[in-house]
Write an enzyme that holds these catalytic residues in place. Structure first.
Site, PDB file in Angstrom:
ATOM      1  N   LYS A   1      28.830  -6.569  52.306  1.00 22.51           N
ATOM      2  CA  LYS A   1      29.283  -5.206  52.610  1.00 22.51           C
ATOM      3  C   LYS A   1      29.533  -4.424  51.323  1.00 22.51           C
ATOM      4  O   LYS A   1      29.063  -3.294  51.163  1.00 22.51           O
ATOM      5  CB  LYS A   1      30.555  -5.242  53.470  1.00 22.51           C
ATOM      6  CG  LYS A   1      31.023  -3.868  53.909  1.00 22.51           C
ATOM      7  CD  LYS A   1      32.229  -3.966  54.841  1.00 22.51           C
ATOM      8  CE  LYS A   1      33.502  -4.170  54.066  1.00 22.51           C
ATOM      9  NZ  LYS A   1      34.709  -4.028  54.902  1.00 22.51           N
TER      10      LYS A   1
ATOM     11  N   ASP B   1      30.588  -2.468  58.286  1.00 22.28           N
ATOM     12  CA  ASP B   1      32.040  -2.620  58.406  1.00 22.28           C
ATOM     13  C   ASP B   1      32.399  -2.696  59.887  1.00 22.28           C
ATOM     14  O   ASP B   1      31.521  -2.725  60.749  1.00 22.28           O
ATOM     15  CB  ASP B   1      32.762  -1.459  57.702  1.00 22.28           C
ATOM     16  CG  ASP B   1      32.674  -0.179  58.486  1.00 22.28           C
ATOM     17  OD1 ASP B   1      31.714  -0.014  59.283  1.00 22.28           O
ATOM     18  OD2 ASP B   1      33.564   0.679  58.332  1.00 22.28           O
TER      19      ASP B   1
END
Length: 215
Positions: A121, A139
């Protein structure tokens, strides 16, 4: 509507709805985004933006932060939660930037993954926001919304969602698309309250809305 067609439609609608959507973590240098995204784990971006001001006031560059005692970093970042592990990662990351990359953040995905405390991420966020390269940032908002809309089917693991989105979202749209999902997830397709489907720009094409009108 096939997933690829649905993805293109969602991309365009969110682009009109949130034309200026971007990263809500404030930074003016790549290494600062690395620090902020580590602090943002289980913490709000708004709080991170306040905390890092004190951190950079005391340690204004990679060299200073790399030389800082972990305990001192922890004292400052404590309000973000998980202070000990975050401080250790930030310290180790800055040291590695200094010793292996001349104090600069690498613009290579695998190199970013090799930095302490940096996962997929974070690496994607850096690639997209700092270097303008194709990126998919999965996310919690992205994962929740993509499942609800029907872009993925019951996928909760971030990497699996990321890989599924790479197949249907145009690479050049990925980074901004994920930022817009965050904004939409905070304002409309919320997690802690009932989603505001009545004012959603995707309500007529959303799988959740179609299969469960009362949701």
């Amino acid at each position: 509507m096939r997933k690829k067609e649905l993805a293109l439609e969602v991309v365009e609608r969110l682009k009109k709805e949130y034309p200026d959507a971007g990263c809500s973590l404030e930074y003016d240098q790549a290494w600062k985004l690395l620090v902020s995204v580590r602090l943002a784990a289980q913490c709000t971006d708004a709080r991170v933006n306040v905390v890092v001001e004190k951190l950079y006031e005391k340690y204004p560059d990679v060299e200073a932060l790399a030389a800082a005692p972990v305990e001192e970093i922890e004292k400052i970042v404590h309000p973000c939660g998980l202070g000990n592990s975050k401080a250790r990662d930030i310290s180790a990351c800055m040291k590695m930037l200094q010793t292996e990359y001349g104090g600069r953040v690498p613009d290579d995905f695998d190199a970013l993954l090799g930095l302490p405390g940096v996962g997929r991420k974070s690496a994607n966020l850096i690639m997209g926001d700092v270097f303008g390269k194709p990126a998919i940032v999965t996310d919690t908002h992205c994962i929740r919304l993509c499942n609800r809309i029907g872009l993925v089917d019951n996928l909760k693991e971030p990497k699996k969602v990321e890989m599924a989105l790479w197949k249907i979202v145009p690479p050049e749209e990925g980074s901004d698309f994920c930022h817009r999902l965050v904004w939409h997830g905070r304002e409309v397709c919320t997690a802690r309250t009932k989603p505001y489907c009545d004012r959603c720009c995707l309500q007529d094409i959303c799988k959740k809305r179609i299969t469960s009108p009362a949701h």
